[in-house]
Design a protein around this motif. Structure first.
Motif, PDB file in Angstrom:
ATOM      1  N   LYS A 154      31.399  15.107  -7.245  1.00 32.01           N
ATOM      2  CA  LYS A 154      31.335  14.385  -8.524  1.00 32.01           C
ATOM      3  C   LYS A 154      30.904  12.951  -8.271  1.00 32.01           C
ATOM      4  CE  LYS A 154      35.040  17.118 -10.630  1.00 32.01           C
ATOM      5  NZ  LYS A 154      34.605  17.809 -11.828  1.00 32.01           N
TER       6      LYS A 154
ATOM      7  N   HIS B 241      34.750  20.626  -4.601  1.00 29.89           N
ATOM      8  CA  HIS B 241      33.710  20.211  -5.557  1.00 29.89           C
ATOM      9  C   HIS B 241      33.987  18.819  -6.152  1.00 29.89           C
ATOM     10  CE1 HIS B 241      36.374  21.755  -8.735  1.00 29.89           C
ATOM     11  NE2 HIS B 241      35.636  21.071  -9.594  1.00 29.89           N
TER      12      HIS B 241
ATOM     13  N   LYS C 251      47.983  22.181 -16.214  1.00 31.91           N
ATOM     14  CA  LYS C 251      47.131  22.883 -17.168  1.00 31.91           C
ATOM     15  C   LYS C 251      47.804  22.832 -18.531  1.00 31.91           C
ATOM     16  CE  LYS C 251      44.726  25.851 -13.915  1.00 31.91           C
ATOM     17  NZ  LYS C 251      43.372  25.296 -13.964  1.00 31.91           N
TER      18      LYS C 251
HETATM   19  C1  BG6 Z   1      39.349  24.257  -9.376  1.00 25.93           C
HETATM   20  C2  BG6 Z   1      40.648  24.924  -9.700  1.00 25.93           C
HETATM   21  O1  BG6 Z   1      39.289  23.963  -8.004  1.00 25.93           O
HETATM   22  O2  BG6 Z   1      39.232  23.069 -10.113  1.00 25.93           O
HETATM   23  C3  BG6 Z   1      40.750  25.203 -11.180  1.00 25.93           C
HETATM   24  O3  BG6 Z   1      40.759  26.145  -8.980  1.00 25.93           O
HETATM   25  C4  BG6 Z   1      40.508  23.935 -11.971  1.00 25.93           C
HETATM   26  O4  BG6 Z   1      42.021  25.746 -11.515  1.00 25.93           O
HETATM   27  C5  BG6 Z   1      39.229  23.248 -11.512  1.00 25.93           C
HETATM   28  O5  BG6 Z   1      40.416  24.279 -13.343  1.00 25.93           O
HETATM   29  C6  BG6 Z   1      39.067  21.896 -12.158  1.00 25.93           C
HETATM   30  O6  BG6 Z   1      37.790  21.413 -11.877  1.00 25.93           O
HETATM   31  P1  BG6 Z   1      37.070  20.384 -12.845  1.00 25.93           P
HETATM   32  O7  BG6 Z   1      35.777  20.087 -12.163  1.00 25.93           O
HETATM   33  O8  BG6 Z   1      36.928  21.098 -14.162  1.00 25.93           O
HETATM   34  O9  BG6 Z   1      37.974  19.216 -12.935  1.00 25.93           O
END
Ligand code: BG6
Length: 506
Positions: A199, A195, A357
């Motif tokens: 962005k 994903h 995290k």
């Molecule tokens: C995901 C992870 O792929 O991406 C998550 O599994 C993480 O652990 C997330 O929180 C972060 O995505 P974004 O778009 O919030 O930066």
């Protein structure tokens, strides 16, 4: 079927309105699940609101949960409060098939529903299969689709399979997954989602580099001292403790999101900004990243786990106290890494990566730190506030680009210090950018694979992290701790300070 009566929509104007999904059916496996509810259905609704979905469009949900078509339609409605007018039409067209993924009857029923829906709507056979399921069933679902012939495009139609990470747990299992998928789908039918590539700001790395003449000449070892990639989150593992225990930050973020952002940063200019041009260059860039040797792992990588602490003013528990997490867990929630790249452009330029995290701030950025001036013409005292130039691509939040350079401080004395030249997406463009899922769903339905990860990219990225997984798996690296709300363990500072450099404070 009558065309939808939609009000004029300013969002659609100026967007690429030609890129609309063709009439078709989106089959969602895992239709009763969280990803469908939280991400896919809202993204589809936004596409419909922007008038990028045709009237002849339907979702066919598949899951184990017993539900009628009407229950599923209610679920689609619930997922999007305040939906635009087109959503109701799509809901009406949609259908649901309940069944086990391991049972052939599920797939014969699905084939019948898909065909009925296509006939009723006159869509032709444009089929996109989205696997919003646990990854363990990806192979089974693909095979079962093959058994009922849904894998092969019919004349004039299409059949595409969309899957999302994790693509395997390591290089070997990723290869097994690919082999299973390739039994039934050709590579060009498979759309692997990361994903981050959806962005806008990640795509902007391409625009910044290849739509401007001024940056590219500086984009090499000649001017760049080092690169820092930061993917920092304030959240903990939330309700995903069970899953996260099997993953850890290296698999969850570094193998995919970091490698994707890095490949766009490191790649050579492609001949053209199309799927093959971009993906060929990305994979070439990843192949140039030096695969760490087992004996070097302790020197180039730090793994750590968050303890309790304070984040954004709230007391938060340690990772081992999170639901679903073992009190003895050895899973890392933080990784810092030093990578190097063996090619003409990047030789000798270290790449420092950190992700974690429960850090103090949610920020994802790529910073190119330039070399210091060769000779400082000012007295040292006059330049105390001066640092080497940096170009920072802010991926989120506060999306934009910042250039740091030195300027004279107003006044009689000749003092210089850093100032920032800032481009902010929010201020420069008034339109809401599409969110990542919206963008990627549309691309998959249109059949544009540019922002999806090819099999060789996945494999190369696993190749880079595999020695770390192997060494760590044998207990060959201590797991450090860090207080929630801090920027990570002391060992991560040592990793970069050993080289006479420092982590940025975003
Ligand atoms: C995901 C992870 O792929 O991406 C998550 O599994 C993480 O652990 C997330 O929180 C972060 O995505 P974004 O778009 O919030 O930066």
């Amino acid at each position: 079927m009558a065309a939808l009566e939609l009000p004029p929509n300013t969002l659609a104007e100026g967007l690429d309105t030609v890129r609309r999904a063709p009439p078709g059916v989106l089959v969602v496996f895992g239709a009763s699940g969280d990803l469908t509810h939280r991400k896919l259905l809202p993204a589809l609704e936004r596409l419909s609101r922007r008038r990028l979905l045709p009237a002849a469009f339907a979702v066919v949900g598949v899951a184990r949960t017993e539900m009628t078509d009407d229950d599923f339609r209610d679920l689609m409605a619930d997922a999007v409060p305040n939906a635009g007018p087109g959503w109701g039409e799509i809901i009406k067209n949609s259908a649901y098939v309940a069944g086990e993924y391991s049972h052939p009857d599920t797939f014969t029923a699905l084939r019948d529903r898909v065909r009925q829906t296509e006939e009723a709507l006159g869509t032709g056979a444009n089929r996109t299969y989205y696997l919003a399921t646990i990854p363990e069933v990806f192979g089974d679902v693909a095979r079962a689709l093959g058994k009922v012939g849904l894998n092969r495009p019919e004349p004039g139609g299409s059949a595409r399979l969309v899957i999302e990470k994790p693509f395997g747990r390591d290089r070997e299992t990723a290869r097994q997954l690919d082999a299973a998928l390739h039994e039934v789908f050709d590579e060009d039918q498979i759309y692997r989602i990361d994903h981050y590539l959806g962005k806008e700001t990640v795509q902007n790395v391409l625009a910044l580099r290849f739509a401007n003449a001024i940056f590219e000449p500086l984009w090499s070892r000649n001017y760049i001292d080092h690169v820092q990639v930061t993917v920092a989150e304030t959240v903990g593992v939330e309700k995903r403790g069970n899953f996260y225990e099997t993953a850890g930050a290296l698999r969850d973020i570094v193998q995919n999101h970091v490698m994707q952002v890095l490949s766009l940063t490191l790649m050579e200019p492609p001949g053209s900004i199309d799927a093959q041009g971009i993906r060929d260059e990305k994979v070439k860039a990843l192949r140039s990243v030096v695969v760490p040797q087992a004996q070097d792992v302790p020197n180039i990588a730090v793994r750590a786990q968050y303890d309790s602490g304070w984040v954004e003013g709230n007391a938060v528990p340690g990772y081992r106290q999170e639901p679903g997490v073992s009190p003895q867990s050895q899973t890392e929630t933080y990784v810092a890494l030093k990578l190097s790249v063996d090619n003409w452009r990047w030789a000798g330029v270290p790449i420092y990566v950190r992700t974690g995290k429960r850090l103090p701030k949610r920020v994802t950025e790529v910073a190119l730190q330039f070399k210091a001036v060769p000779h400082l013409a000012f007295p040292r005292q006059a330049a105390l506030g001066l640092n080497p130039n940096a170009l920072v691509m802010r991926i989120q939040p506060d999306e934009g680009v910042t250039l740091r350079f030195g300027a004279k401080v107003p006044g009689q004395a000749f003092m210089v210090r850093d100032v920032l030249m800032d481009f902010s997406y929010g201020a420069a463009f008034l339109e809401e950018p599409p969110d990542a899922y919206e963008r990627l769903l549309l691309d998959a339905m249109v059949g544009d694979p540019t922002l999806f990860i090819r099999s060789d990219e996945v494999d190369t990225a696993w190749g880079i992290v595999q020695p770390l997984l192997d060494t760590w798996g044998k207990g060959g690296a201590p797991l450090s701790g860090y207080a929630s709300g801090s920027w990570g363990p002391r060992q991560a500072d040592t990793l970069i300070e050993r080289d006479g450099r420092q982590w940025r404070t975003p």
